[in-house]
Design a protein around this motif. Sequence first.
Motif, PDB file in Angstrom:
ATOM      1  N   VAL A 134      49.461  29.709  65.910  1.00 47.95           N
ATOM      2  CA  VAL A 134      50.302  29.333  64.972  1.00 47.95           C
ATOM      3  C   VAL A 134      51.708  28.912  65.973  1.00 47.95           C
ATOM      4  CG1 VAL A 134      49.513  30.773  62.999  1.00 47.95           C
ATOM      5  CG2 VAL A 134      50.990  31.716  64.690  1.00 47.95           C
ATOM      6  N   TYR A 135      52.362  28.088  65.396  1.00 49.69           N
ATOM      7  CA  TYR A 135      53.476  27.532  66.040  1.00 49.69           C
ATOM      8  C   TYR A 135      54.766  27.950  65.108  1.00 49.69           C
ATOM      9  CZ  TYR A 135      50.958  25.066  69.665  1.00 49.69           C
ATOM     10  OH  TYR A 135      50.076  24.752  70.482  1.00 49.69           O
ATOM     11  N   THR A 136      55.764  28.642  65.590  1.00 51.20           N
ATOM     12  CA  THR A 136      56.893  28.903  64.991  1.00 51.20           C
ATOM     13  C   THR A 136      58.041  27.744  65.392  1.00 51.20           C
ATOM     14  OG1 THR A 136      56.335  31.270  64.954  1.00 51.20           O
ATOM     15  CG2 THR A 136      58.644  30.694  64.122  1.00 51.20           C
ATOM     16  N   LEU A 137      58.703  27.135  64.079  1.00 49.14           N
ATOM     17  CA  LEU A 137      59.501  26.165  64.379  1.00 49.14           C
ATOM     18  C   LEU A 137      61.065  27.024  64.563  1.00 49.14           C
ATOM     19  CD1 LEU A 137      60.252  23.119  63.845  1.00 49.14           C
ATOM     20  CD2 LEU A 137      61.010  23.767  61.583  1.00 49.14           C
ATOM     21  N   LYS A 138      61.512  26.520  65.640  1.00 49.61           N
ATOM     22  CA  LYS A 138      62.947  26.680  66.130  1.00 49.61           C
ATOM     23  C   LYS A 138      63.947  26.665  65.040  1.00 49.61           C
ATOM     24  CE  LYS A 138      62.175  26.392  71.133  1.00 49.61           C
ATOM     25  NZ  LYS A 138      62.632  25.866  72.551  1.00 49.61           N
ATOM     26  N   ARG A 139      64.743  27.718  65.098  1.00 53.43           N
ATOM     27  CA  ARG A 139      65.846  27.671  63.870  1.00 53.43           C
ATOM     28  C   ARG A 139      66.725  26.660  64.084  1.00 53.43           C
ATOM     29  NH1 ARG A 139      65.908  31.010  59.779  1.00 53.43           N
ATOM     30  NH2 ARG A 139      64.688  32.714  61.216  1.00 53.43           N
ATOM     31  N   GLN A 140      67.052  25.890  64.669  1.00 53.54           N
ATOM     32  CA  GLN A 140      67.856  24.716  64.765  1.00 53.54           C
ATOM     33  C   GLN A 140      67.403  23.391  64.404  1.00 53.54           C
ATOM     34  OE1 GLN A 140      66.884  26.348  67.638  1.00 53.54           O
ATOM     35  NE2 GLN A 140      66.819  25.063  69.323  1.00 53.54           N
ATOM     36  N   TYR A 141      65.896  23.601  64.194  1.00 56.28           N
ATOM     37  CA  TYR A 141      65.105  22.285  63.711  1.00 56.28           C
ATOM     38  C   TYR A 141      64.627  22.452  62.379  1.00 56.28           C
ATOM     39  CZ  TYR A 141      65.053  20.771  68.489  1.00 56.28           C
ATOM     40  OH  TYR A 141      65.310  20.441  69.960  1.00 56.28           O
ATOM     41  N   MET A 142      65.094  23.542  61.651  1.00 56.42           N
ATOM     42  CA  MET A 142      64.529  23.722  60.279  1.00 56.42           C
ATOM     43  C   MET A 142      65.387  22.761  59.201  1.00 56.42           C
ATOM     44  SD  MET A 142      63.857  27.902  60.220  1.00 56.42           S
ATOM     45  CE  MET A 142      63.691  27.844  58.331  1.00 56.42           C
ATOM     46  N   GLU A 143      66.654  22.775  59.533  1.00 55.70           N
ATOM     47  CA  GLU A 143      67.531  22.085  58.497  1.00 55.70           C
ATOM     48  C   GLU A 143      66.845  20.612  58.564  1.00 55.70           C
ATOM     49  OE1 GLU A 143      72.070  20.645  57.972  1.00 55.70           O
ATOM     50  OE2 GLU A 143      71.603  21.947  59.629  1.00 55.70           O
ATOM     51  N   GLY A 144      66.793  20.047  57.396  1.00 52.98           N
ATOM     52  CA  GLY A 144      66.361  18.621  57.129  1.00 52.98           C
ATOM     53  C   GLY A 144      64.777  18.655  56.901  1.00 52.98           C
ATOM     54  N   PHE A 145      64.255  19.649  57.366  1.00 54.03           N
ATOM     55  CA  PHE A 145      62.537  19.722  57.294  1.00 54.03           C
ATOM     56  C   PHE A 145      62.235  20.832  56.147  1.00 54.03           C
ATOM     57  CE2 PHE A 145      62.760  18.339  61.912  1.00 54.03           C
ATOM     58  CZ  PHE A 145      62.387  17.174  61.744  1.00 54.03           C
ATOM     59  N   MET A 146      62.918  21.676  55.979  1.00 53.21           N
ATOM     60  CA  MET A 146      62.343  22.882  54.958  1.00 53.21           C
ATOM     61  C   MET A 146      63.575  22.896  53.711  1.00 53.21           C
ATOM     62  SD  MET A 146      59.784  23.550  56.435  1.00 53.21           S
ATOM     63  CE  MET A 146      58.959  22.969  57.871  1.00 53.21           C
ATOM     64  N   ASN A 152      65.810  31.739  55.674  1.00 52.30           N
ATOM     65  CA  ASN A 152      65.845  32.939  56.300  1.00 52.30           C
ATOM     66  C   ASN A 152      64.182  33.340  56.711  1.00 52.30           C
ATOM     67  OD1 ASN A 152      68.609  33.391  56.612  1.00 52.30           O
ATOM     68  ND2 ASN A 152      68.624  34.192  54.329  1.00 52.30           N
ATOM     69  N   GLN A 153      63.236  32.376  56.517  1.00 50.08           N
ATOM     70  CA  GLN A 153      62.066  32.847  56.954  1.00 50.08           C
ATOM     71  C   GLN A 153      61.596  32.069  58.032  1.00 50.08           C
ATOM     72  OE1 GLN A 153      59.413  32.486  53.373  1.00 50.08           O
ATOM     73  NE2 GLN A 153      61.042  33.187  51.906  1.00 50.08           N
ATOM     74  N   ALA A 154      60.731  32.523  58.761  1.00 45.17           N
ATOM     75  CA  ALA A 154      60.005  31.888  59.975  1.00 45.17           C
ATOM     76  C   ALA A 154      58.926  30.781  59.279  1.00 45.17           C
ATOM     77  CB  ALA A 154      59.349  32.717  60.794  1.00 45.17           C
ATOM     78  N   VAL A 155      58.992  29.555  59.872  1.00 46.15           N
ATOM     79  CA  VAL A 155      58.252  28.607  59.428  1.00 46.15           C
ATOM     80  C   VAL A 155      57.113  28.372  60.443  1.00 46.15           C
ATOM     81  CG1 VAL A 155      58.306  26.085  58.935  1.00 46.15           C
ATOM     82  CG2 VAL A 155      60.006  27.615  58.299  1.00 46.15           C
ATOM     83  N   GLU A 156      55.763  28.634  60.132  1.00 43.43           N
ATOM     84  CA  GLU A 156      54.694  28.640  61.054  1.00 43.43           C
ATOM     85  C   GLU A 156      53.813  27.443  60.710  1.00 43.43           C
ATOM     86  OE1 GLU A 156      52.791  32.597  60.748  1.00 43.43           O
ATOM     87  OE2 GLU A 156      54.499  33.520  61.903  1.00 43.43           O
ATOM     88  N   LEU A 173      56.532  19.754  71.868  1.00 45.84           N
ATOM     89  CA  LEU A 173      56.164  20.919  71.213  1.00 45.84           C
ATOM     90  C   LEU A 173      57.067  22.234  71.711  1.00 45.84           C
ATOM     91  CD1 LEU A 173      52.347  21.233  71.132  1.00 45.84           C
ATOM     92  CD2 LEU A 173      54.111  21.037  69.070  1.00 45.84           C
ATOM     93  N   GLU A 174      57.373  22.233  73.101  1.00 37.52           N
ATOM     94  CA  GLU A 174      58.094  23.039  73.652  1.00 37.52           C
ATOM     95  C   GLU A 174      59.685  23.188  73.284  1.00 37.52           C
ATOM     96  OE1 GLU A 174      56.154  21.219  75.468  1.00 37.52           O
ATOM     97  OE2 GLU A 174      54.326  22.618  75.913  1.00 37.52           O
ATOM     98  N   GLU A 175      60.188  21.824  72.739  1.00 44.31           N
ATOM     99  CA  GLU A 175      61.595  21.614  72.410  1.00 44.31           C
ATOM    100  C   GLU A 175      61.499  22.043  70.992  1.00 44.31           C
ATOM    101  OE1 GLU A 175      63.577  17.832  74.212  1.00 44.31           O
ATOM    102  OE2 GLU A 175      61.701  17.471  73.269  1.00 44.31           O
ATOM    103  N   MET A 176      60.636  21.849  69.995  1.00 45.05           N
ATOM    104  CA  MET A 176      60.893  22.193  68.781  1.00 45.05           C
ATOM    105  C   MET A 176      60.505  23.559  68.435  1.00 45.05           C
ATOM    106  SD  MET A 176      59.964  18.884  66.566  1.00 45.05           S
ATOM    107  CE  MET A 176      60.654  19.663  65.147  1.00 45.05           C
ATOM    108  N   PHE A 177      59.318  24.199  68.980  1.00 46.54           N
ATOM    109  CA  PHE A 177      58.769  25.491  68.699  1.00 46.54           C
ATOM    110  C   PHE A 177      58.768  26.602  69.690  1.00 46.54           C
ATOM    111  CE2 PHE A 177      56.697  21.907  66.389  1.00 46.54           C
ATOM    112  CZ  PHE A 177      56.711  22.651  64.984  1.00 46.54           C
ATOM    113  N   GLU A 178      58.559  27.668  69.200  1.00 49.39           N
ATOM    114  CA  GLU A 178      58.393  28.976  69.826  1.00 49.39           C
ATOM    115  C   GLU A 178      57.378  28.960  70.786  1.00 49.39           C
ATOM    116  OE1 GLU A 178      61.137  30.531  70.384  1.00 49.39           O
ATOM    117  OE2 GLU A 178      62.553  30.340  68.523  1.00 49.39           O
ATOM    118  N   ARG A 179      57.223  29.843  71.801  1.00 41.56           N
ATOM    119  CA  ARG A 179      55.613  29.995  72.332  1.00 41.56           C
ATOM    120  C   ARG A 179      54.734  30.131  71.363  1.00 41.56           C
ATOM    121  NH1 ARG A 179      52.319  33.660  74.766  1.00 41.56           N
ATOM    122  NH2 ARG A 179      53.845  35.429  74.145  1.00 41.56           N
TER     123      ARG A 179
END
Length: 360
Positions: A134-146, A152-156, A173-179
Motif C-alpha cells: 500500500v502507498y500512503t498519500l503525503k499530507r500536502q497532496y490530499m487537498e483537492g483529491f479527497m 485527518n485520516q491516512a489515505v492508502e 511516486l516518491e514525490e506524492m507518497f510515503e515509502r
Amino acid sequence: MTASNAHRERVGSELRAMVQAPHGYRLVGADVDSQELWIAALLGDSGSGAVGGHPFGWAVVAGDKARHTDLHSLTAAAHKLRRDHAKVVNYARIYGAGQNFAERLLKQFNPTMTISEAKSKAAKMFATTKGRRVYTLKRQYMEGFMDEDLDNQAVEMTSYQAMRLAKLSGKTLEEMFERPRWVGGTESDMFNKLEEIADCESPRTAFLCGALSRALAAGRGRWTNTRLNWAVQSAAADFLHLMLASMAHLAPRARFCLSFHDEVRYLVPEEYKYETALALQITNLLTRAFCSQRVGINDLPLSVAFFSSVEVDQVLRKESTLSCTTPSNPHGLEKGYGIPNGESLNIFDVLEKCHANKSL
C-alpha cells in the motif's frame, strides 16, 4: 567444505565425513537452529518490542518440527506442498524473490500442475504471507483529491492506483507518497523492517552496524533483492563473529577449526570436549541475547536460547549418528572405517556430562 551432506543415492557425498580429528582430539561444533529465519523474525518483532509480536515471529519461536507447527510445515500444509519444497519457497520469498519466481518453483516441484494452478497458488501464498503493498498519500497532496471529512485520516492506495494518480498529477511516486509498506500478511512486519534497512541512505546491519558496500549503496531503487538478501545474510555474519569472540573467551583451549554457513567446528583435546560443548551452549545464549537487545527486545525464549544439539564427534558430519552410507561408501563409517557414532548433546545433556566430570 561446501560439499553436500551425505545422501544414500549420491556418489561421493560422504566426502565431508572423511575429515577426521587427530588421535586424542574431537571435533565439537553446532549448527545454529533456523539462524536466518530467527534473524528475520527478530527484525520484524523489533517494531512491536516483543518476541513473537507478529505471526511470523511467533511461528519461528513457538514452532516445533516434531509437531508440524514450524514455519515450513505450516507453509506446506497451507499450500499442499512437501515440507522440503515449502522450505525452498519460504527462503526464496524472504530473500526477495517475487511471485513469478514462486510460480516457476511450484511448476518445477510439480510438473503436472497447470500454469493457472501455479499462478493461483503463488498468488494465495503471497497474499497470506507477504500481504499487499500500500502507498500512503503525503499530507500536502490530499487537498483537492479527497473529501474534507477525510482530512485527518491516512489515505492508502494500491500500487496501480498510486501510479495512476501520480501520472495524472505529473509527479513521481516518491514525490506524492510515503515509502510503500506491506500490510495484511503474516510476514508484513518483517518485510517492512528489511526494506527499511535496505533502502535507507546508509544501510547497516542491525547487530554490529556493518556497512553495505558502496557499490550497492549507490543508486537507491536498484539492487533491491540483493539489499534484502544482504540485510539478513550480513546479520548472520555478525552472529558468527559474535560467536567466535565469545568462544575465544569461554573456551581458550578450543582451536577454531572451520565455519561454513551457519555451522562452526572446534578442534579440542578429548578431555576438554564437554567443557567446549558447554561453552558453545553459553555462546549461543549470549549471542542471541546480544542480538535481541540490539533491536530493543530484552527477552529471550528458552526455545531459542540454546543449541538443540552440540555435536561431539571424531569426524566432520552433519549429525554425529549418521552412518554416511552412499554408493561410494556402502558400508558406512562404523563398518567401513571403524568410526563409532559421536554424541549429540542438548543443554541438559551437557550439564549432566560436566557435572559427572568434577574437573570441569
